[in-house]
Design a protein around this motif. Structure first.
Motif, mmCIF file in Angstrom:
data_model
loop_
_atom_site.group_PDB
_atom_site.id
_atom_site.type_symbol
_atom_site.label_atom_id
_atom_site.label_comp_id
_atom_site.label_asym_id
_atom_site.label_seq_id
_atom_site.Cartn_x
_atom_site.Cartn_y
_atom_site.Cartn_z
ATOM 1 N N ASP A 108 0.837 -1.215 0.000
ATOM 2 C CA ASP A 108 0.000 0.000 0.000
ATOM 3 C C ASP A 108 0.867 1.259 0.000
ATOM 4 O O ASP A 108 0.577 2.233 -0.702
ATOM 5 C CB ASP A 108 -0.914 0.010 1.228
ATOM 6 C CG ASP A 108 -1.887 -1.153 1.260
ATOM 7 O OD1 ASP A 108 -2.245 -1.652 0.179
ATOM 8 O OD2 ASP A 108 -2.272 -1.566 2.377
ATOM 9 N N VAL A 135 2.300 2.026 -3.401
ATOM 10 C CA VAL A 135 1.314 2.659 -4.285
ATOM 11 C C VAL A 135 1.137 4.126 -3.908
ATOM 12 O O VAL A 135 1.102 5.015 -4.777
ATOM 13 C CB VAL A 135 -0.027 1.901 -4.218
ATOM 14 C CG1 VAL A 135 -1.102 2.655 -4.999
ATOM 15 C CG2 VAL A 135 0.127 0.488 -4.767
ATOM 16 N N VAL A 145 1.914 7.267 -6.409
ATOM 17 C CA VAL A 145 0.875 8.243 -6.756
ATOM 18 C C VAL A 145 1.351 9.651 -6.439
ATOM 19 O O VAL A 145 1.131 10.600 -7.204
ATOM 20 C CB VAL A 145 -0.438 7.918 -6.014
ATOM 21 C CG1 VAL A 145 -1.440 9.065 -6.167
ATOM 22 C CG2 VAL A 145 -1.045 6.618 -6.538
ATOM 23 N N LEU A 191 -3.996 3.975 -13.147
ATOM 24 C CA LEU A 191 -3.624 2.726 -12.481
ATOM 25 C C LEU A 191 -2.582 1.963 -13.295
ATOM 26 O O LEU A 191 -1.656 1.366 -12.734
ATOM 27 C CB LEU A 191 -4.865 1.854 -12.278
ATOM 28 C CG LEU A 191 -4.681 0.642 -11.359
ATOM 29 C CD1 LEU A 191 -4.425 1.079 -9.919
ATOM 30 C CD2 LEU A 191 -5.913 -0.265 -11.417
ATOM 31 N N GLN A 202 -6.027 -2.334 -7.654
ATOM 32 C CA GLN A 202 -7.318 -1.680 -7.481
ATOM 33 C C GLN A 202 -7.741 -1.685 -6.018
ATOM 34 O O GLN A 202 -8.261 -0.685 -5.503
ATOM 35 C CB GLN A 202 -8.375 -2.387 -8.339
ATOM 36 C CG GLN A 202 -8.192 -2.181 -9.833
ATOM 37 C CD GLN A 202 -9.151 -3.020 -10.659
ATOM 38 O OE1 GLN A 202 -9.606 -4.081 -10.204
ATOM 39 N NE2 GLN A 202 -9.461 -2.569 -11.859
ATOM 40 N N THR A 235 -5.665 0.970 -4.165
ATOM 41 C CA THR A 235 -6.105 2.354 -4.414
ATOM 42 C C THR A 235 -7.428 2.648 -3.709
ATOM 43 O O THR A 235 -7.611 3.741 -3.164
ATOM 44 C CB THR A 235 -6.241 2.617 -5.926
ATOM 45 O OG1 THR A 235 -7.087 1.624 -6.521
ATOM 46 C CG2 THR A 235 -4.879 2.596 -6.604
ATOM 47 N N ILE A 251 -5.467 9.475 -0.960
ATOM 48 C CA ILE A 251 -5.461 9.792 -2.387
ATOM 49 C C ILE A 251 -6.907 10.008 -2.820
ATOM 50 O O ILE A 251 -7.848 9.651 -2.107
ATOM 51 C CB ILE A 251 -4.801 8.685 -3.252
ATOM 52 C CG1 ILE A 251 -5.638 7.392 -3.201
ATOM 53 C CG2 ILE A 251 -3.378 8.431 -2.813
ATOM 54 C CD1 ILE A 251 -5.133 6.304 -4.157
ATOM 55 N N THR A 291 -9.512 10.522 -6.644
ATOM 56 C CA THR A 291 -9.578 10.331 -8.089
ATOM 57 C C THR A 291 -9.946 11.638 -8.776
ATOM 58 O O THR A 291 -10.617 12.494 -8.202
ATOM 59 C CB THR A 291 -10.631 9.268 -8.464
ATOM 60 O OG1 THR A 291 -11.910 9.698 -8.004
ATOM 61 C CG2 THR A 291 -10.275 7.928 -7.838
ATOM 62 N N TYR A 323 -5.262 9.059 -10.301
ATOM 63 C CA TYR A 323 -5.194 9.196 -8.848
ATOM 64 C C TYR A 323 -4.149 10.245 -8.476
ATOM 65 O O TYR A 323 -3.102 10.346 -9.118
ATOM 66 C CB TYR A 323 -4.819 7.860 -8.202
ATOM 67 C CG TYR A 323 -5.838 6.771 -8.441
ATOM 68 C CD1 TYR A 323 -6.904 6.582 -7.571
ATOM 69 C CD2 TYR A 323 -5.740 5.933 -9.556
ATOM 70 C CE1 TYR A 323 -7.844 5.585 -7.785
ATOM 71 C CE2 TYR A 323 -6.680 4.936 -9.789
ATOM 72 C CZ TYR A 323 -7.723 4.769 -8.896
ATOM 73 O OH TYR A 323 -8.650 3.780 -9.122
#
Length: 213
Positions: free
Chosen positions: A93, A96, A100, A109, A125, A128, A137, A139, A150
């Motif tokens: 996590d 990611v 981002v 993605l 997915q 996120t 984060i 969208t 993102y």
């Protein structure tokens, strides 16, 4: 005269039997030794099935060092994030989240997956969505999920800044103490990228073989 002859014959018979018994004993001893040697060789080979040659042994040593490095690295990321944020996140996590945030540019993605060399889209997915629910984060409004981008929220930027500060205070002093780290860092990173490419090629070979069998 007959008694003398019979006694001599008996002595010769006894001597022959002794030699035969000795030969059998030596044969059994040699067979046991050969079996023991064969067994020890078999055990040595079977004890390390990924190291049947010197090249395989060196590769296995590298791979297990890489396994230990990866596990330590992802534990570190999760622990570092936990020290600055109450949201429970895994090392994946955190990876990611940092990608981002990278460059403060929104990312699709697919771009996140490419930067992390990951193809497990469902897991990305899930990560996120988890980060969105945590408020780290958000969208950008797009009609297509494929085109959804993102970006880090205000809270996400604050958390990643705290993460970066703790990382800067912890890791660089440790690595600066490693002999040759500064001079060899770029070459090591380049070699790891090359190895990632080799493992990717090997993956394609394995997939092709599976579908041909």
């Amino acid at each position: 005269m007959k008694r003398t002859t019979s006694a001599g014959a008996r002595r010769r018979t006894v001597a022959v039997k002794a030699r035969v018994a000795g030969g059998k004993a030596r044969s059994r001893s040699e067979a046991a030794r050969d079996e023991a040697e064969s067994g020890s060789k078999g055990d040595a080979k079977g004890a390390w099935h990924l190291a049947r040659s010197d090249t395989e042994r060196r590769l296995s040593d590298f791979e297990f060092a890489l396994e230990r490095l990866a596990q330590s690295y992802y534990r570190w990321k999760a622990s570092c994030l936990a020290a600055v944020c109450e949201v429970p996140l895994t090392g994946d996590d955190v990876a990611v989240l940092n990608v981002v945030r990278m460059g403060d540019e929104p990312k699709r993605l697919a771009e996140v997956g490419q930067l992390l060399n990951r193809v497990d889209v469902p897991n990305l997915q899930y990560a996120t969505r988890k980060l969105v629910r945590a408020g780290l984060i958000e969208t950008e409004g797009r009609s297509s999920r494929k085109e959804t981008r993102y970006r880090a929220t205000t809270r996400g930027r604050a958390v990643t800044e705290d993460y970066a500060a703790l990382r800067a205070a912890t890791l660089p002093p440790m690595f600066d103490g490693l002999p040759g780290w500064i001079d060899g860092c770029a070459a090591t990173a380049a070699q790891l990228d090359q190895m990632a490419g080799l493992y990717g090629q090997a993956t394609r070979i394995a997939i092709t073989r599976r579908h041909q069998s």
